[in-house]
Design an enzyme around this catalytic site. Sequence first.
Site, PDB file in Angstrom:
ATOM      1  N   SER A 274       1.494   3.949  -1.736  1.00  0.00           N
ATOM      2  CA  SER A 274       2.865   3.963  -1.218  1.00  0.00           C
ATOM      3  C   SER A 274       2.852   3.442   0.206  1.00  0.00           C
ATOM      4  CB  SER A 274       3.424   5.391  -1.232  1.00  0.00           C
ATOM      5  OG  SER A 274       4.648   5.468  -0.527  1.00  0.00           O
TER       6      SER A 274
ATOM      7  N   TYR B 153       2.629  14.202   0.708  1.00  0.00           N
ATOM      8  CA  TYR B 153       2.744  13.013  -0.140  1.00  0.00           C
ATOM      9  C   TYR B 153       2.022  11.836   0.529  1.00  0.00           C
ATOM     10  CZ  TYR B 153       4.972   9.195  -2.753  1.00  0.00           C
ATOM     11  OH  TYR B 153       5.206   8.082  -3.520  1.00  0.00           O
TER      12      TYR B 153
END
Length: 267
Positions: free
Chosen positions: A148, A161
């Site tokens: 990501s 995350y």
Amino acid sequence: MTSYNLAGRTALVTGGAQGLGAGMAQALAAAGASVAIGDVNVDAGHQAVETLRKSGTKAEFVAFDVTDDAAWEAAVATTVQSLGGLDIVVNNAGIEVTDLLVDLDPVAASKMLNVNLLGTALGIKHAFRAMRPGGTAGNGGAIVNIASVAATIAFPGISMYSATKSGIDRLTRVAAAESGKLGYGVRVNSIYPALTPTAMGNKLAVDCAELGLFPSPEAAAGAVAELTPLGRLGQIDDMADAVVFLASDAAKFITGAGLPVDGGMGM
């Protein structure tokens, strides 16, 4: 010029029932690959497979949890048996729980570590075992891990995350080194997707607003667009096209790389 044609190859996409994973599965199929979709969402998984089959793709659904080692082994065996091999694994399955560090929920953090990081590591493990010489598929191949842009920037509310996606970056590089050193014939790369308006991306915007980080979900999404030189959020096909590239022979001399697909946000 080397082709992006994946005819004759088989791909397994985790988290492929919806969102980015479904788009990646469709793009791999459009490039000619047979596709197995792995997901815990059984109904959506079967629907995604039916969509692929209607377009003429040979496709199967495999219900499994990416945090379960034995389930991975079974899913790979089913893919090889049902579709005739395994050449591409896309480790896409992941979850995101928005939380300020001062309010960190250990249960949610552990779940992200297990799904995002351990799930990817197990995917690499079982892809290697199947694809390496003497494996059940045995022809080498390509692994694409989905990290990501959160691995490359500091954005509030997504600390754990971000940590898991940064870990995927490291896993990718070590896996590429091991594959090369041991002669597995498997390339291992990752992409860093931008914020994309999928169910997960939209929920992140809502959560950031609820935590008081932005006045509204629209403001949160707008802030991301403002940080992106290309001036927009990512789209599913942006990410899917990058996966097809890394899975194809057009990337035959690329391994251990992380490809930003973020409109320049993380540079």
